[in-house]
Each structure stands twice: as structure tokens, then as C-alpha cells.
Design an enzyme around this catalytic site. Structure first.
Site, short mmCIF file in Angstrom:
data_model
loop_
_atom_site.label_atom_id
_atom_site.label_comp_id
_atom_site.label_asym_id
_atom_site.label_seq_id
_atom_site.Cartn_x
_atom_site.Cartn_y
_atom_site.Cartn_z
N HIS A 1 0.57 -0.92 -0.11
CA HIS A 1 -0.15 0.05 0.10
C HIS A 1 1.14 1.25 0.66
O HIS A 1 0.43 2.30 -0.65
CB HIS A 1 -1.06 -0.29 1.40
N GLU A 2 1.52 1.50 0.59
CA GLU A 2 2.47 2.78 1.13
C GLU A 2 3.31 2.28 -0.19
O GLU A 2 3.77 3.22 -0.97
CB GLU A 2 3.19 2.71 2.83
N HIS B 1 2.83 6.61 -6.54
CA HIS B 1 2.96 8.34 -7.28
C HIS B 1 4.12 8.98 -6.67
O HIS B 1 3.77 9.48 -7.87
CB HIS B 1 1.49 8.19 -6.47
N HIS C 1 1.54 4.65 -3.07
CA HIS C 1 1.91 5.57 -2.69
C HIS C 1 3.27 6.47 -3.40
O HIS C 1 2.66 7.51 -4.08
CB HIS C 1 2.09 6.23 -1.43
ZN LIG Z 1 -2.56 5.06 2.20
#
Ligand SMILES: [Zn+2]
Length: 679
Positions: free
Chosen positions: A469-470, A476, A473
Site C-alpha cells: 500500500h505505502e 505515485h 503511494h
Molecule cells: Zn493510503
């Protein structure tokens, strides 16, 4: 004394943050100097004798305060990941300086005049989409704070803002006081039946710390959650559940009913002053969903589709409880307890069984391999830049041609001075200035199981998905490719920002991806597929009821903020009416959710609670595209990079999404993944 090296370009490799030369005593003087420099830059815009243009006003404003942003990133990142009393004290001194500076900008009328002049003449300017987005964003940062209002209304707005911040504070203080007030002391050990050893131990320590004999339980999550999940004693589960559900709802000095009504009415008044129909209209203007109508339609659609499954699951749970303990009617204090029991019976999935397949080093390399297969990124560990702690790993990220893409910091283990949870952040944004593409410095911070002398760091499955998940990010941030820093990377609308992170979690459930990294740390054996299937199945366990619960909170939020609240007099009655469509358990007159719904009345989630489900729909729909073409399909990955990851907030998120997917997101993929509709 100012260290000059901190307010001039860093003379370090990759211009990386020079942690080694920064001492705590440098922060305050550096902040003050950087604010001075930023103010000077703002003044030069205001005092420019030339007519306002996009370049001399909007773009100059955008690139102002670079030193201030840089020192702020370093300081606040450290305050989260490696803090101490000294840093916390500096934070308290710095925060008012920063909010004063940002108020100085948004309330600067001469500056707004120039911004407005450019905004009003934009049809005559030949602006790119990104420039139009930036102009709109800058203009709204003034107008949404009342810059267009006449003096008397401006004063009114400031009064409302002041009252609102006091009420929100009071709301939070009341909830906290209620949480701290409740104690459940157990002195008969038989009342602890069912609880895991760890929970008992913690309760015993809690009692000892207060000089009491026995086991003490509180409404803090680490104490409350295990109790309602595992304790066999139904009466005590009821007692603590009702206590948690009736926070600030007892008509005493800590009651929040009046405060809730005051907050929603003030928010409505504020929105009206600024020309919006409701508070929700005001908030959603800067969201992918755009309008309350969209959010309502989205929530209602999902609700209708999830309801049959939720009812089925509830019935199944009721039958299970009846069989097990002869319970006739499931109550709120039974849900977690029987769910957990049923889950154990169906899956018997133990974290200890999975952990050997998820050695931290293997999982990190797995994430890197996935990023390589999808986006051609290479990660090379480097040691020629400063670290703020010896545990931090540092990487240079390049593309397939060897071009430098980003710096990447990874900080995995808990220690005193690091706050809980996991997050992604950056030390430097990406932007293009004077023709040069200045690359970002990205970081992820987690709190994973530490290695011991005899065992490496072995992650729970939850930790594995957290890392992905991290890392999503982080991608991105790393792949950002925009001109303006405030539109770069994760600087996107709130209900769009979780797409890159949540989509990446999907690879953790796929055989093709797991084979690359989920190997036993001792034997090298790849994780057995039956275990993976179990993980998948248990991940969607009771998804119907979970969906209903999430939607009910989102709908309550929208009910409070999406209409004129002036006629609402009874908080509990209003809430009960709203919950009618989503509730499965019998009503309890002692409880009220709104009076302790801190997300929307204290924190920043008002009119935004729907975002959780919204983001799930997006990530499931986007991943469906990968599944159709192959989870490592280059064409789909390239489209995702080109239209989503590299674009940041340069364009409307729906436009970006449609360019990637070819159509608007549909809820079917989520419903399918969640097992709510059959395929
Ligand atoms: Zn998040």
C-alpha cells in the site's frame, strides 16, 4: 544563528537532505529565515509594476517559499518518524508561525487582486490544462476562504471559523474525557474466559499501573477491541459496548448533542455565505465525486447491491450463535464475538502459519520486482546520502535507460520517537523549472516486526499488504512528471489519492506475483496456493455486513452535511432515521454514534467519509483491467503510468481515470472481488 547551508541549495549528492549537519537548534532560526525569504517573494509579486500575468503572478506564487517547504518537509517528517521532546517543543513554536504565514497569504487582498485579474482573463490566455488547473487551485485557495466577500461578510466568516474551531476542539475534548473516564475492573478471573493471553496481560498491567488488583479494561481500542471480540461473558461485553456507544450522549457536562447541532448549522451557514447550497456542496467541489448527488447515488447503488449478502451473512451468524450458545437475537455486543468464532471455524488461518513466507527483505524485493515488471523501475541501494537513523534504507531509483528517477527512503522498524502506523511522505517534490526536471525524494515509514538475534523480520500478511500500500503511494510520488510542485505526485483530490496505493495491494493476492517473493525463509518453498486461497476467502469474510457498516457511516455524514440542518432538533432521532436502511442489529436507546463521530465532527472527514468505499471501487475497477489483460501486462501498466501515476493533480481525476480505463469506474469489480455478486 542561521546555518547558511540550510537556506541555500544543498551541496549534497542528489541534493538530498543533509541530516548529518542539521542540529535541533538550527530548526527555529531556519524556519524564521525561510519565512522571511518567502514573504519577500510574495511582496515582489504584489509590488510588481507590470500587469498581472500567469507567469509573474500564478507561476511565481507557485514557486515561492521553496526553502520554507524544504525545511518544513524535513522537520515534520522527523517529528513523525524520529522525534523527541526537543523537536516536539519546536513544533509547538513553529506551527503558529506557519499558520500565521499562510493566513498572511490567503488574506492578502493585493495579492488576491492580481490572482483574480489573471483568473478573470483566462479565456484570453493560452494556458495548458495543467496551467488552468493550477490557476483554478490558486484562485480557490482565496475564494473558498472568503476573498470575494464584502467586508461585513468577511468578518462574519472569520467569526464562524473561530467558533467552529472552538466547537471542534470541545467536541474532541469531551470524547477523550469520556474515553478516559470509563474503567471496567474485573476481579474474578472466570470473567476473562475466552480472552487471549496478551489481552489479559495488558489488562493486568493496566490495573497495576493504577494500583488496583485485578484486570482493567478501558475504551481505548487496544483494550476494547479484544474484549468485545473474545470475551465469553455476554453481560460484560454488553456493558463495555454500551459504554463505547454512548460516549458524550448522557446529558451531562461531557454531552455533545448540542455541539453537533451547532457545528452542522455553522458549517451550513458558512457554505451559504460562500455561495454553496450546503456544506457537502462546498467540500465536494474539490473532490472527484464533485457533488452530494453523486455520492448519494454511489452509496445507494452499493447499498442495494450489498444488502442481500449482508442479510444472508447476518442470518448465518445468528444461526451460528443460536447453535453455539442458544442466543435468540444477536445484539450489537455479539457481532464481533461470533464473527471471530465463525471465522476461526471456517478458515483457521493463523498469522504464524503465513509469516515464514514473508521475510521482510523478500517482500521489499518483491515490491521492487513488481515495480520493475510494471513500470521498468530499478532500485539500487546506495549509501552516499545522509540517513536520519541507521535503520533507514536508501535507494536510487532509475528507469530502464539508467535515467535517475527518484531517491527512495524506507524506514521499517518501530522505535521510541516514531508514531504508530505506516505512511508515505516526501522530502522534496518533483517539478520542472527552467527546463530542468527536478526529481523527487520519496519515503515510506512503517512499524513492522523487528528481526531478533535468531529470526529475521517475518511479516504478517497484513504487514505485507501495508508495505505494498505505502509502496503504491511511493510510486505515485516517484513517477510524478508535472511542471508544478503543488500538482505533483500525491497532490490530488482526497477521494483519488488512495487509488495507486490500494491497487498495488491486489498483487499480494495473485499467484503470479506471490511466486516472485513469497518463499519460505528457511526452505525456499513457494507459499502453497491453498494458503493463498484461504487468505483471499478470509479477506472477504462478512464483506456484506462490513460494506453496510461503512456505507451507514458515509450516509450519516452526508445526511448531516448535505441538507439544511436548521430543522433538526433531536440528534438521536435524526440518526436513527438515517440508519434505518442500513441497520441489522436491534436498536439500543442508550447509544448514539454522532456524539462521538470524531472523524466528521473533529477531524477533517466531514462530507468525506464515503471516500473509503469510493477508493475501493476505483482500485477494484482499475485492477480488473489488469486482470483482463494480465497482471503484468505492459500496455495496461504504461497507461496507468502515463494517465494516472505521472499526472498528479494536473487534470480532473475522472478525466485521468477515463483516459486510463476507457470508461468511468463501475462498482461491479468491487462487488465481485468482495464476493457480493456471483460471476
Ligand atoms: Zn493510503
Amino acid at each position: 544563528m542561521i546555518k547558511k547551508a540550510l537556506v541555500t541549495p544543498f551541496k549534497t549528492n542528489y541534493n538530498a537532505a543533509p541530516f548529518r549537519i542539521i542540529q535541533n537548534k538550527d530548526f527555529l532560526p531556519t524556519f524564521k529565515e525561510a519565512i522571511k525569504m518567502a514573504k519577500k517573494e510574495i511582496n515582489s509579486i504584489v509590488n510588481n509594476p507590470e500587469n498581472p500575468t500567469f507567469k509573474n503572478t500564478i507561476e511565481t506564487l507557485e514557486f515561492s517559499g521553496e526553502q520554507l517547504d524544504r525545511i518544513s518537509s524535513i522537520f515534520f517528517n522527523l517529528n513523525s518518524a524520529e522525534t523527541n521532546e526537543e523537536i516536539q517543543k519546536i513544533a509547538q513554536e513553529v506551527s503558529p508561525l506557519l499558520s500565521e504565514f499562510s493566513n498572511d497569504i490567503t488574506l492578502n487582498e493585493d495579492l488576491f487582486k492580481r490572482v483574480k485579474a489573471v483568473y478573470d482573463s483566462q479565456n484570453n490566455l493560452e494556458l495548458t490544462t495543467e496551467q488552468t488547473t493550477l490557476l483554478d487551485k490558486k484562485y480557490k485557495s482565496f475564494s473558498r476562504n472568503g476573498a470575494n466577500l464584502p467586508e461585513d461578510k468577511k468578518t462574519k466568516l472569520r467569526e464562524i471559523d473561530k467558533k467552529l474551531s472552538q466547537l471542534k476542539l470541545k467536541f474532541g475534548e469531551n470524547v477523550l474525557a469520556e474515553t478516559n473516564k470509563f474503567e471496567m475492573l474485573i476481579t474474578d478471573e472466570t470473567d476473562l474466559a475466552g480472552l487471549p493471553e496478551g489481552a489479559k496481560e495488558a489488562a493486568k498491567q493496566m490495573a497495576e499501573s493504577k494500583n488496583k488488583a485485578g484486570w482493567l479494561f478501558t475504551l481505548d481500542y487496544p483494550s476494547f477491541i479484544p474484549f468485545v471480540t473474545y470475551a465469553d461473558n455476554r453481560d460484560l461485553r454488553k456493558k463495555i459496548t454500551l459504554a463505547a456507544g454512548s460516549k458524550s450522549f448522557k446529558n451531562d457536562t461531557l454531552d455533545n448533542q448540542k455541539i453537533v447541532l451547532q457545528i452542522v448549522n455553522l458549517r451550513h451557514e458558512r457554505a451559504n455565505l460562500l455561495g454553496y447550497k450546503t456544506h457537502a456542496h462546498f467540500v465536494l467541489e474539490e473532490r472527484m465525486a464533485e457533488t452530494p448527488e453523486t455520492v448519494l447515488k454511489f452509496s445507494t447503488d452499493l447499498l442495494e447491491k450489498a444488502k442481500p449478502a449482508a442479510k444472508r451473512e447476518f442470518k448465518q451468524l445468528e444461526n451460528f450463535a443460536k447453535k453455539l450458545d442458544n442466543i435468540d437475537h444477536l445484539e450489537k455486543w455479539d457481532g464481533s464475538y461470533y464473527s471471530e468464532k465463525l471465522k476461526q471455524k471456517l478458515f483457521s488461518l493463523d498469522d504464524e502459519l503465513l509469516k515464514p513466507y514473508f521475510k521482510l527483505e523478500n517482500v521489499i524485493n518483491g515490491a521492487f520486482t513488481v515495480a520493475n515488471k510494471l513500470f521498468d523501475l530499478h532500485f539500487e541501494e546506495i549509501n552516499d546520502i545522509d540517513k536520519y537513523h541507521e535503520d533507514v534504507l536508501t535507494y536510487k531509483v532509475t528507469d530502464s535507460k539508467g535515467n535517475y528517477i527518484s531517491l527512495f527512503y524506507a524506514d521499517f522498524f518501530p522505535r521510541p520517537g516514531k508514531r504508530n502506523g505506516a505512511w508515505m511522505t516526501s522530502y522534496k517534490p518533483q517539478y520542472i523549472k527552467d527546463g530542468e526536471n527536478s526529481r523527487p525524494h520519496i519515503s515510506i515509514v512503517c512499524n513492522f516486526t523487528k528481526p531478533t538475534k535468531t529470526k529475521p523480520s517475518l511479516l504478517t500478511f497484513n504487514e505485507v499488504t501495508t508495505l505494498f500500500h505505502e509502496f503504491g503511494h511511493a510510486l505515485h510520488g516517484m513517477l510524478a512528471n508535472t511542471t508544478y510542485p503543488s500538482l505533483s505526485g500525491t497532490s490530488v483530490y482526497w477521494d483519488f489519492v488512495e487509488l495507486p496505493s490500494q491497487i498495488l495491494e491486489n498483487w499480494c493476492y495473485e499467484k503470479e506475483a506471490l511466486e516472485l517473493f513469497a518463499t519460505h525463509y528457511e526452505t525456499g518453498e513457494v507459499i502453497p496456493m491453498e494458503l493463498v486461497d484461504k487468505i483471499k476467502e478470509s479477506a472477504t469474510f462478512h464483506e456484506g455486513m462490513q460494506t453496510l457498516r461503512q456505507l451507514s457511516f458515509g450516509l450519516l455524514d452526508m445526511s448531516w452535511h448535505g441538507q439544511d440542518p436548521s430543522k433538526i432538533k433531536d440528534v438521536k432521532a435524526f440518526e436513527t432515521e438515517t440508519f434505518k436502511r442500513t441497520t441489522l442489529y436491534p436498536e439500543t436507546k442508550e447509544t448514539c454514534m454522532s456524539t462521538s463521530f470524531s472523524h466528521i465532527f473533529q477531524g477533517g472527514y466531514s462530507s468525506g467519509y464515503y471516500s473509503y468505499k469510493w477508493a475501493e471501487v476505483l482500485d477494484a475497477d482499475a485492477f480488473e483491467y489488469f486482470k483482463e489483460k494480465g497482471i503484468f501486462n505492459k500496455t495496461v501498466a504504461n497507461k496507468f503510468k502515463k494517465h494516472v501515476l505521472s499526472q498528479g493533480g494536473t487534470d480532473n481525476p475522472m478525466t485521468l481515470y477515463k483516459r486510463f480505463r476507457g470508461q468511468e469506474p463501475k462498482p461491479e469489480a468491487l462487488l465481485k472481488r468482495a464476493g457480493l455478486i456471483k460471476t
